[in-house]
Write a protein that holds these residues in place. Structure first.
Motif, PDB file in Angstrom:
ATOM      1  N   GLU A 127      12.920 -69.449  18.614  1.00 13.70           N
ATOM      2  CA  GLU A 127      12.980 -70.398  17.495  1.00 13.70           C
ATOM      3  C   GLU A 127      11.646 -71.116  17.310  1.00 13.70           C
ATOM      4  O   GLU A 127      11.278 -71.495  16.206  1.00 13.70           O
ATOM      5  CB  GLU A 127      14.065 -71.423  17.794  1.00 13.70           C
ATOM      6  N   LYS A 128      10.927 -71.299  18.434  1.00 10.52           N
ATOM      7  CA  LYS A 128       9.631 -71.988  18.356  1.00 10.52           C
ATOM      8  C   LYS A 128       8.473 -70.998  18.285  1.00 10.52           C
ATOM      9  O   LYS A 128       7.312 -71.368  18.513  1.00 10.52           O
ATOM     10  CB  LYS A 128       9.459 -72.895  19.567  1.00 10.52           C
ATOM     11  N   GLY A 129       8.775 -69.736  18.024  1.00 11.71           N
ATOM     12  CA  GLY A 129       7.705 -68.736  17.870  1.00 11.71           C
ATOM     13  C   GLY A 129       7.112 -68.270  19.188  1.00 11.71           C
ATOM     14  O   GLY A 129       6.010 -67.720  19.212  1.00 11.71           O
ATOM     15  N   GLY A 130       7.827 -68.489  20.289  1.00 15.91           N
ATOM     16  CA  GLY A 130       7.317 -68.066  21.597  1.00 15.91           C
ATOM     17  C   GLY A 130       7.727 -66.642  21.953  1.00 15.91           C
ATOM     18  O   GLY A 130       8.618 -66.062  21.320  1.00 15.91           O
ATOM     19  N   GLN A 187      21.362 -72.571  32.591  1.00 17.10           N
ATOM     20  CA  GLN A 187      22.149 -73.625  31.956  1.00 17.10           C
ATOM     21  C   GLN A 187      21.265 -74.437  30.998  1.00 17.10           C
ATOM     22  O   GLN A 187      20.079 -74.143  30.838  1.00 17.10           O
ATOM     23  CB  GLN A 187      22.783 -74.512  33.017  1.00 17.10           C
ATOM     24  N   ASP A 188      21.864 -75.482  30.411  1.00 17.71           N
ATOM     25  CA  ASP A 188      21.185 -76.210  29.329  1.00 17.71           C
ATOM     26  C   ASP A 188      19.795 -76.702  29.710  1.00 17.71           C
ATOM     27  O   ASP A 188      18.858 -76.611  28.931  1.00 17.71           O
ATOM     28  CB  ASP A 188      22.033 -77.412  28.887  1.00 17.71           C
ATOM     29  N   MET A 189      19.658 -77.254  30.925  1.00 14.85           N
ATOM     30  CA  MET A 189      18.329 -77.810  31.245  1.00 14.85           C
ATOM     31  C   MET A 189      17.285 -76.699  31.373  1.00 14.85           C
ATOM     32  O   MET A 189      16.098 -76.936  31.164  1.00 14.85           O
ATOM     33  CB  MET A 189      18.361 -78.717  32.471  1.00 14.85           C
ATOM     34  N   ASN A 190      17.726 -75.482  31.687  1.00 19.67           N
ATOM     35  CA  ASN A 190      16.778 -74.365  31.732  1.00 19.67           C
ATOM     36  C   ASN A 190      16.322 -74.009  30.310  1.00 19.67           C
ATOM     37  O   ASN A 190      15.156 -73.683  30.083  1.00 19.67           O
ATOM     38  CB  ASN A 190      17.403 -73.137  32.399  1.00 19.67           C
ATOM     39  N   VAL A 191      17.251 -74.101  29.365  1.00 18.81           N
ATOM     40  CA  VAL A 191      16.915 -73.860  27.955  1.00 18.81           C
ATOM     41  C   VAL A 191      15.853 -74.875  27.523  1.00 18.81           C
ATOM     42  O   VAL A 191      14.826 -74.531  26.936  1.00 18.81           O
ATOM     43  CB  VAL A 191      18.174 -73.977  27.056  1.00 18.81           C
ATOM     44  N   THR A 219      16.206 -67.500  25.513  1.00 19.94           N
ATOM     45  CA  THR A 219      15.343 -66.687  24.633  1.00 19.94           C
ATOM     46  C   THR A 219      15.476 -67.154  23.179  1.00 19.94           C
ATOM     47  O   THR A 219      14.479 -67.226  22.464  1.00 19.94           O
ATOM     48  CB  THR A 219      15.660 -65.181  24.751  1.00 19.94           C
ATOM     49  N   ASP A 220      16.690 -67.502  22.774  1.00 19.64           N
ATOM     50  CA  ASP A 220      16.873 -67.997  21.393  1.00 19.64           C
ATOM     51  C   ASP A 220      16.018 -69.238  21.152  1.00 19.64           C
ATOM     52  O   ASP A 220      15.361 -69.355  20.114  1.00 19.64           O
ATOM     53  CB  ASP A 220      18.344 -68.378  21.147  1.00 19.64           C
ATOM     54  N   ALA A 221      16.061 -70.166  22.117  1.00 18.44           N
ATOM     55  CA  ALA A 221      15.331 -71.431  21.937  1.00 18.44           C
ATOM     56  C   ALA A 221      13.823 -71.190  21.904  1.00 18.44           C
ATOM     57  O   ALA A 221      13.096 -71.817  21.127  1.00 18.44           O
ATOM     58  CB  ALA A 221      15.693 -72.393  23.061  1.00 18.44           C
ATOM     59  N   VAL A 222      13.344 -70.276  22.742  1.00 19.59           N
ATOM     60  CA  VAL A 222      11.903 -69.978  22.769  1.00 19.59           C
ATOM     61  C   VAL A 222      11.505 -69.267  21.476  1.00 19.59           C
ATOM     62  O   VAL A 222      10.475 -69.590  20.861  1.00 19.59           O
ATOM     63  CB  VAL A 222      11.548 -69.143  24.026  1.00 19.59           C
TER      64      VAL A 222
END
Ligand SMILES: Cc1cc2nc3c(=O)[nH]c(=O)nc-3n(C[C@H](O)[C@H](O)[C@H](O)COP(=O)(O)O)c2cc1C
Length: 368
Positions: free
Chosen positions: A94-97, A40-44, A89-92
């Protein structure tokens, strides 16, 4: 391998993925997934906060409902779970992770109250773990697990294959097979928990068969160089032991070399011993078994357990590892790479909130 010039801040390589540094986040169960074990969101937020680490390995993520051992942990066996992970995965990315999901089946480290239909947890043999487990009705002693029938074992291998497919859907960069810390693949490997008389028990070759079948299945879904493996040859956590770990893990590592894997990731410390698990008690030296495995394994070697900036730098400097993974320091310091680079003070992890649920002690550790 000559690793001269390598340090925590030089880029690393895992299969096709270039890591921006050699600081990895080791898997940490945090018990904060949403309804139906969907991220969920907090995991993102949590994972994206930590994307400056060169590599993130997610918390242990069950490959099936039967694989669950802790309340509130995420799964990777339904389309909705894959979709939830895609947010992470998208959020990570996005930050080059770079982010791998840890594929997990708890085996006997569970309880009927955590299992669908209240069934007994499964294991290679009906050997009860010592200790207690958190259930919806509080902390209860482990129960004696049900030994898997021979013909059921391929079905569990299949759970890992299916989960590997969902991990692709979720757009992870790869998967880590959790064969450490006393869970199901580890239970098959070691003779304290594996007392089978079929072709999954007895000899080292037989005890390694289940894990090697999983590796075979998962590398049928992902290129081998996107599949990592997690081992803990000297970690008796979850009351696991073997009579001859040197020969077992030497054989296993030689066999793993057939698959051109992304990496071998080992735990160097005893996670069941609060003494050696103290933050203050760092141990830079690889233990004697893993030191040999490092030499045998063809491919990147990630070491874990009690490292800080100084000892992590030393182990890379000595050429004894390619990457260092950090658990508790990354839990408490989302910007650990930046803090290490600036030799800045670190936040201390708060064990009381490790598995608490909710945002406190999860996404509120301050950045510098
Ligand atoms: C809260 C917590 C949860 C953990 N959960 C997992 C897990 O899901 N999978 C795993 O392989 N190891 C797990 N571990 C072990 C860590 O990955 C790591 O091996 C251990 O913390 C030692 O590394 P450190 O000294 O850098 O913290 C967990 C550790 C902690 C503190």
């Amino acid at each position: 391998m000559n690793l001269k010039g390598i340090n925590l801040f030089t880029p690393g390589q895992i299969g096709p993925s270039t890591l921006k540094n050699r600081i990895a986040m080791s898997a940490m169960t945090r018990c904060r997934a949403g309804v139906n074990n969907i991220p969920q969101d907090m995991n993102v937020t949590y994972y994206s906060q930590r994307a400056s680490a060169g590599l993130i390995v997610t918390e242990a993520t069950q490959v099936s409902p039967q694989g669950i051992g802790y309340m509130g942990t995420p799964g990777i066996h339904t389309p909705d779970q894959a979709q939830g992970w895609k947010g992470v995965t998208d959020a990570v990315h996005e930050k080059g992770g770079i982010i791998f999901v840890q594929l997990f089946h708890c085996g006997r480290i569970s309880h009927p109250l955590l299992q669908e239909k209240g069934e007994l947890p499964v294991a290679p043999s009906a050997v009860k773990p010592e200790g207690e487990v958190y259930t919806p009705e509080g902390k209860l002693p482990f129960e004696t697990p049900r030994a898997l029938e021979t013909e059921e074992v391929p079905e569990i291998v299949n759970q890992f294959r299916t989960a590997a497919n969902f991990a692709k859907e979720a757009e992870f960069d790869g998967v880590e097979i959790h064969a450490a810390n006393g869970y199901l693949p580890h239970q098959f490997l070691e003779d304290g928990t594996n007392q089978r008389t079929d072709h999954y028990g007895g000899t080292i070759e037989n005890r390694a068969r289940f894990l090697l079948e999983i590796v075979e299945a998962v590398t049928g879904v992902w290129e081998g160089n996107r599949v990592g493996i997690h081992l803990s040859p000297s970690n008796p956590f979850n009351s696991i032991h073997d009579s001859n770990p040197e020969d077992l893990y030497t054989y296993l590592t030689n066999e793993l070399n057939r698959f051109n894997l992304a990496y071998l990731h080992t735990v160097e410390i005893d996670l069941s011993d609060p003494g050696s698990y103290e933050m203050a008690n760092y141990n830079a030296a690889l233990n004697h078994i893993t030191y040999e495995l490092r030499k045998i394994f063809i491919g990147p070697y990630i070491t874990n357990g009690g490292y800080d900036l100084e000892t992590g730098s030393a182990v890379l400097d000595a050429g004894d590892a390619d990457i260092v993974s950090y658990g508790r320091h990354l839990l408490a310091n989302p910007d650990l790479a930046e803090r290490f680079a600036g030799k800045s003070p670190l936040n201390s992890p708060d064990p009381d909130t490790f598995y608490l649920g909710g945002e406190q002690g999860y996404i509120d550790y301050p950045f510098m």
